[in-house]
Enzyme design. Structure first.
Site, short mmCIF file in Angstrom:
data_model
loop_
_atom_site.label_atom_id
_atom_site.label_comp_id
_atom_site.label_asym_id
_atom_site.label_seq_id
_atom_site.Cartn_x
_atom_site.Cartn_y
_atom_site.Cartn_z
N LYS A 8 58.43 -49.85 -16.00
CA LYS A 8 58.68 -49.17 -14.72
C LYS A 8 59.81 -49.86 -13.97
O LYS A 8 60.72 -49.21 -13.48
CB LYS A 8 57.45 -49.25 -13.79
CG LYS A 8 56.25 -48.48 -14.25
CD LYS A 8 55.20 -48.47 -13.14
CE LYS A 8 54.64 -49.86 -12.85
NZ LYS A 8 53.77 -50.39 -13.90
N ARG A 83 49.30 -46.95 -5.88
CA ARG A 83 48.53 -47.39 -7.04
C ARG A 83 47.05 -47.12 -6.86
O ARG A 83 46.25 -47.59 -7.68
CB ARG A 83 48.74 -48.89 -7.22
CG ARG A 83 49.44 -49.25 -8.52
CD ARG A 83 49.83 -50.71 -8.45
NE ARG A 83 50.00 -51.27 -9.75
CZ ARG A 83 51.07 -51.98 -10.13
NH1 ARG A 83 52.07 -52.17 -9.30
NH2 ARG A 83 51.13 -52.48 -11.32
N ARG A 122 57.15 -61.85 -21.36
CA ARG A 122 57.94 -61.68 -20.14
C ARG A 122 58.03 -63.00 -19.39
O ARG A 122 57.06 -63.74 -19.27
CB ARG A 122 57.28 -60.62 -19.26
CG ARG A 122 57.94 -60.42 -17.93
CD ARG A 122 57.69 -59.04 -17.37
NE ARG A 122 56.43 -58.93 -16.66
CZ ARG A 122 56.00 -57.81 -16.08
NH1 ARG A 122 56.71 -56.71 -16.15
NH2 ARG A 122 54.86 -57.79 -15.44
N ARG A 155 54.46 -65.33 -15.09
CA ARG A 155 53.56 -64.96 -13.99
C ARG A 155 52.13 -65.19 -14.41
O ARG A 155 51.77 -64.93 -15.55
CB ARG A 155 53.76 -63.47 -13.66
CG ARG A 155 54.77 -63.21 -12.58
CD ARG A 155 55.19 -61.76 -12.53
NE ARG A 155 54.09 -60.81 -12.57
CZ ARG A 155 54.26 -59.48 -12.54
NH1 ARG A 155 55.46 -58.97 -12.48
NH2 ARG A 155 53.22 -58.68 -12.59
N ARG A 166 44.20 -55.93 -16.29
CA ARG A 166 45.19 -55.09 -15.58
C ARG A 166 45.18 -53.66 -16.12
O ARG A 166 45.36 -52.72 -15.37
CB ARG A 166 46.59 -55.71 -15.71
CG ARG A 166 46.74 -56.90 -14.79
CD ARG A 166 47.96 -57.72 -15.11
NE ARG A 166 49.21 -57.02 -14.89
CZ ARG A 166 50.37 -57.44 -15.37
NH1 ARG A 166 50.43 -58.55 -16.08
NH2 ARG A 166 51.47 -56.77 -15.13
P1 ADP Z 1 53.22 -54.55 -13.40
O1 ADP Z 1 53.67 -53.14 -13.16
O2 ADP Z 1 53.78 -55.15 -14.64
O3 ADP Z 1 51.73 -54.68 -13.32
P2 ADP Z 1 53.89 -55.33 -10.67
O4 ADP Z 1 54.82 -56.37 -10.21
O5 ADP Z 1 54.19 -53.91 -10.30
O6 ADP Z 1 53.79 -55.49 -12.25
O7 ADP Z 1 52.41 -55.63 -10.11
C1 ADP Z 1 51.82 -56.91 -10.23
C2 ADP Z 1 50.58 -57.04 -9.37
O8 ADP Z 1 50.92 -56.85 -8.00
C3 ADP Z 1 49.48 -56.01 -9.63
O9 ADP Z 1 48.66 -56.37 -10.71
C4 ADP Z 1 48.73 -56.06 -8.29
O10 ADP Z 1 47.94 -57.22 -8.18
C5 ADP Z 1 49.86 -56.22 -7.29
N1 ADP Z 1 50.33 -54.90 -6.83
C6 ADP Z 1 51.55 -54.34 -7.06
N2 ADP Z 1 51.65 -53.13 -6.48
C7 ADP Z 1 50.45 -52.91 -5.87
C8 ADP Z 1 49.90 -51.83 -5.12
N3 ADP Z 1 50.60 -50.71 -4.87
N4 ADP Z 1 48.64 -51.97 -4.66
C9 ADP Z 1 47.92 -53.08 -4.89
N5 ADP Z 1 48.36 -54.12 -5.59
C10 ADP Z 1 49.61 -54.05 -6.09
#
Ligand code: ADP
Length: 210
Positions: A8, A83, A122, A155, A166
């Site tokens: 994404k 999300r 990653r 991370r 996840r």
């Molecule tokens: P990925 O898409 O690889 O999971 P992100 O950086 O988008 O990586 O998200 C990492 C973490 O950040 C998620 O597992 C969650 O804990 C938090 N997070 C990101 N976006 C949201 C959201 N919209 N609502 C709640 N938590 C979020």
């Protein structure tokens, strides 16, 4: 939208560059808040490290502030937001106030075996947020960020023991929001498994000429 590690973020950045619009990445904003050590950031970090969604109230307030900045007037790309169903409802409310709508929900499809390999290889820059892949997109110098020279890290939530959780969270909390956009015919699919130089080509086919 798409499962964790589907690509994404990579696609969002390319769209931002192609169309000259800001990329608003929820995960990056939450990690920045955590790095700054704000109250919300500290709470967010605990959830992120466990691979769980950060509470809706925190995410929604951060995103609402960001979406109200003037640079979003000509459009924007959202990465990782909404999300959850509550976040999707909140986004509708925020956009309604701005007389704006979501044009397209880009759905990134990827096979689980590709994703797991991607996430565990990653590496990320804790300072500027740049993302690398040890095999497919390594930094020029091992362990060092090309952009800002900081030491790269893995991370917490990219560690193998957290990844399956996840996926569960994605299926349970995020997947159901697809329905909201399905009816309006806004969902377009893009493969999560394209070569880098094919991504802009695919995006142009889906979204039109920049
Ligand atoms: P990925 O898409 O690889 O999971 P992100 O950086 O988008 O990586 O998200 C990492 C973490 O950040 C998620 O597992 C969650 O804990 C938090 N997070 C990101 N976006 C949201 C959201 N919209 N609502 C709640 N938590 C979020």
């Amino acid at each position: 939208m798409g499962p964790p590690g589907s690509g994404k973020g990579t696609r969002a950045k390319i769209i931002g560059r192609m169309y000259g619009i800001p990329v608003i990445a929820a995960g990056d904003m939450l990690r920045e808040a955590a790095a700054r050590g704000t109250e919300k950031g500290k709470v967010a970090r605990a959830y992120m490290n466990r691979g769980e969604l950060v509470p809706d109230d925190i995410v929604i307030s951060i995103m609402e502030k960001r979406l109200n900045k003037p640079d979003t007037e000509r459009g924007f790309v959202l990465d990782g937001f909404p999300r959850s169903v509550r976040q999707a409802v909140a986004l509708d409310r925020i956009l309604e106030k701005q007389n704006a709508t979501i044009d397209t929900l880009l759905y990134v499809t990827a096979k689980p075996e590709i994703i797991v390999g991607r996430l565990s290889l990653r590496r990320s820059c804790p300072k500027c947020g740049a993302v690398y892949h040890l095999k497919d997109m390594p930094p020029r110098e091992e362990g060092v960020c090309d952009e800002c020279g900081s030491r790269l890290i893995q991370r917490e939530d990219d560690k193998e023991e957290i990844i399956p959780h996840r996926f569960e969270v994605y299926e349970r909390q995020t997947f159901p929001i697809l329905e909201r956009y399905q009816d309006a015919g806004k969902i377009k699919e893009i493969s999560g498994d394209l070569e880098m130089d094919q991504i802009p080509v695919a995006l142009e086919e889906i979204l039109g000429k920049p």
